[in-house]
Write a protein that holds these residues in place. Structure first.
Motif, PDB file in Angstrom:
ATOM      1  N   GLU A 128       0.856  -1.303   0.112  1.00  0.00           N
ATOM      2  CA  GLU A 128       0.000   0.018  -0.006  1.00  0.00           C
ATOM      3  C   GLU A 128       0.922   1.316   0.057  1.00  0.00           C
ATOM      4  O   GLU A 128       0.668   2.210  -0.766  1.00  0.00           O
ATOM      5  N   ALA A 130       1.669   6.500  -6.965  1.00  0.00           N
ATOM      6  CA  ALA A 130       0.640   7.391  -7.497  1.00  0.00           C
ATOM      7  C   ALA A 130       1.155   8.911  -7.327  1.00  0.00           C
ATOM      8  O   ALA A 130       0.975   9.743  -8.338  1.00  0.00           O
ATOM      9  N   GLU A 171      -2.304   8.131 -13.331  1.00  0.00           N
ATOM     10  CA  GLU A 171      -2.455   8.527 -11.980  1.00  0.00           C
ATOM     11  C   GLU A 171      -3.501   8.296 -11.210  1.00  0.00           C
ATOM     12  O   GLU A 171      -3.527   7.756 -10.131  1.00  0.00           O
ATOM     13  N   THR A 220      -3.909   4.778 -10.323  1.00  0.00           N
ATOM     14  CA  THR A 220      -2.673   4.271  -9.484  1.00  0.00           C
ATOM     15  C   THR A 220      -3.174   4.878  -7.897  1.00  0.00           C
ATOM     16  O   THR A 220      -3.212   4.272  -7.079  1.00  0.00           O
ATOM     17  N   THR A 221      -3.771   5.856  -7.764  1.00  0.00           N
ATOM     18  CA  THR A 221      -4.273   6.477  -6.565  1.00  0.00           C
ATOM     19  C   THR A 221      -5.328   5.589  -6.160  1.00  0.00           C
ATOM     20  O   THR A 221      -5.403   5.475  -4.930  1.00  0.00           O
ATOM     21  N   LEU A 244      -5.892   2.569  -6.800  1.00  0.00           N
ATOM     22  CA  LEU A 244      -5.563   1.378  -6.540  1.00  0.00           C
ATOM     23  C   LEU A 244      -4.699   1.262  -5.018  1.00  0.00           C
ATOM     24  O   LEU A 244      -4.953   0.330  -4.189  1.00  0.00           O
ATOM     25  N   ALA A 245      -4.092   2.287  -4.619  1.00  0.00           N
ATOM     26  CA  ALA A 245      -3.441   2.510  -3.393  1.00  0.00           C
ATOM     27  C   ALA A 245      -4.580   2.634  -2.296  1.00  0.00           C
ATOM     28  O   ALA A 245      -4.566   1.799  -1.266  1.00  0.00           O
ATOM     29  N   SER A 246      -5.678   3.423  -2.649  1.00  0.00           N
ATOM     30  CA  SER A 246      -6.678   3.308  -1.658  1.00  0.00           C
ATOM     31  C   SER A 246      -7.406   1.961  -1.411  1.00  0.00           C
ATOM     32  O   SER A 246      -7.844   1.541  -0.328  1.00  0.00           O
ATOM     33  N   SER A 247      -7.648   1.210  -2.543  1.00  0.00           N
ATOM     34  CA  SER A 247      -8.126   0.056  -2.404  1.00  0.00           C
ATOM     35  C   SER A 247      -7.543  -1.057  -1.542  1.00  0.00           C
ATOM     36  O   SER A 247      -8.074  -2.049  -1.114  1.00  0.00           O
ATOM     37  N   LEU A 248      -6.137  -0.930  -1.305  1.00  0.00           N
ATOM     38  CA  LEU A 248      -5.582  -1.501  -0.303  1.00  0.00           C
ATOM     39  C   LEU A 248      -5.558  -1.122   1.024  1.00  0.00           C
ATOM     40  O   LEU A 248      -5.269  -2.001   2.130  1.00  0.00           O
ATOM     41  N   ALA A 249      -6.034  -0.033   1.334  1.00  0.00           N
ATOM     42  CA  ALA A 249      -5.933   0.640   2.687  1.00  0.00           C
ATOM     43  C   ALA A 249      -7.405  -0.141   3.489  1.00  0.00           C
ATOM     44  O   ALA A 249      -7.174  -0.364   4.652  1.00  0.00           O
ATOM     45  N   ASN A 281     -11.829  -0.567  -3.088  1.00  0.00           N
ATOM     46  CA  ASN A 281     -11.571  -1.877  -3.008  1.00  0.00           C
ATOM     47  C   ASN A 281     -12.486  -2.668  -3.641  1.00  0.00           C
ATOM     48  O   ASN A 281     -12.237  -3.699  -4.297  1.00  0.00           O
ATOM     49  N   PHE A 303     -11.955  -2.435  -7.758  1.00  0.00           N
ATOM     50  CA  PHE A 303     -10.814  -3.048  -8.342  1.00  0.00           C
ATOM     51  C   PHE A 303     -10.907  -4.381  -8.032  1.00  0.00           C
ATOM     52  O   PHE A 303     -10.462  -5.183  -8.978  1.00  0.00           O
ATOM     53  N   THR A 304     -11.405  -4.875  -6.834  1.00  0.00           N
ATOM     54  CA  THR A 304     -11.594  -6.501  -6.676  1.00  0.00           C
ATOM     55  C   THR A 304     -12.374  -6.974  -7.741  1.00  0.00           C
ATOM     56  O   THR A 304     -11.812  -8.092  -8.686  1.00  0.00           O
ATOM     57  N   PHE A 361     -10.579  -6.617 -11.494  1.00  0.00           N
ATOM     58  CA  PHE A 361      -9.487  -7.289 -11.876  1.00  0.00           C
ATOM     59  C   PHE A 361      -9.900  -8.791 -12.038  1.00  0.00           C
ATOM     60  O   PHE A 361      -9.689  -9.448 -12.975  1.00  0.00           O
TER      61      PHE A 361
END
Lengths: 209, 209
Positions: A116, A123, B116, B119-120, B122-127, B134, B137-138, B141
């Motif tokens: 993360e 990003a 960008e 990717t932003t 994607l980073a949120s989706s992992l949090a 989340n 993207f789940t 994909f």
């Protein structure tokens, strides 16, 4: 990571010296070690520098002494965490480019919050030219592409992998695949990270004689 | 994107109907179209929902009527932009999995800010589990892996690609490689996106008879 590992300074030869410079370096490392724990627990998203300072138990002013901005701190945290698990150094010259990446990926996903943090910084790196994350990732990708390309050239020369593909292209593909699969695996654990990456071993195998 | 394309509703069959529901849908699409322009110009990083509202010329309350949170708006913006360039639909069933991805990637990097934004998010989706990014993207994909796997199975059956690799693994690798290379290319334009992705054509070619 154990408490002992957290306390171990990353550059003992510098920290061992007397004087304010080495003390400053040691203090910086200590802050980074604590910050890694904070990000692991809380994630990188939306945490202000002030709140990070509170969480790791230093003053906001002290944190600003070592890091100009939140982004610079995040980059330093990632760099610090990564320097502790430099797979290439751990396994030497004989390991294949693919194995370097597979081992690095497996260590990476074992540290909660690292993928993360990596993706958050990635990003940011796309948003502003010459920002701390932009400078860090541009240099990091170039360095890893270079290192993997060298390994791949040797593997091609030794006949361990096919030689009808450009090693620099394969290096870029391997890095992308490893980065992206770590994310897909986090979102969907049925995407088997190690096995999927190992598919490259089949794709890169030299043609049967 | 031309002004005309921006104005074109994405779902004309719904928007064409009379009534407040269809007006609401049309208004939502209009907001998304304008929001895409805002993100292109300013990037996704650190912009509050209030500032986005000002920039696209609607009230903060109006924006909150359509989107519960900044993250939900960002996801909707990305989804909306992506729905306008569905490569698979554009090119039909005969195009290879690799070509679907290459064409999508080339369109993607032509829209400033899209990589960008992706990717932003994607980073949120992992949090946070079950957050809008989340969930998005789940599902995204899983859907793209499924679509590409179907294409790869057909290509294997037709003898167009090698059949000694698992098509689901190759689908995950192709997606990761395409995502990651777009980022590497943005940071270092000498990483030739199309040519590097096309290396997969060599890697996937069936063995010479």
């Amino acid at each position: 990571m154990t408490t002992e590992e957290r306390r171990a300074p990353a550059e003992p030869q510098i920290i061992g010296r007397a004087g304010s410079y080495s003390k400053g370096v040691a203090r910086r490392q200590e802050i980074l070690d604590r910050a890694i724990d904070v990000f692991r627990e809380r994630g990188a998203d939306g945490t202000s520098l002030r709140r990070i300072a509170t969480a790791i138990g230093v003053s906001h002013a002290a944190l600003l002494h070592y890091f100009d901005s939140r982004e610079q701190l995040l980059v330093a945290v990632y760099e610090h965490a990564e320097s502790k698990r430099d797979t290439a150094k751990m396994y030497g010259d004989s390991i294949s480019a693919l194995d370097v990446l597979v081992k690095a990926a497996m260590i990476n996903i074992g540290v909660p919050g690292m993928v993360e943090l990596y993706t958050t910084l990635l990003a940011s790196s796309l948003a502003v030219d010459a920002s701390p994350s932009n400078t860090f990732f541009t240099a990091r990708f170039a360095r890893i592409r270079g290192e993997l390309t060298e390994r791949l050239i040797t593997e091609q020369e030794d006949g361990r992998i096919r030689d009808d593909v450009d090693p620099a292209d394969i290096a870029a593909l391997l890095i992308s695949a490893s980065d992206g699969l770590q994310i897909q695996w986090l979102l969907e654990p049925s995407v088997e990270l190690e096995g999927t990456l190992e598919t490259f071993a089949v794709l890169l195998a030299p043609p049967a004689p």
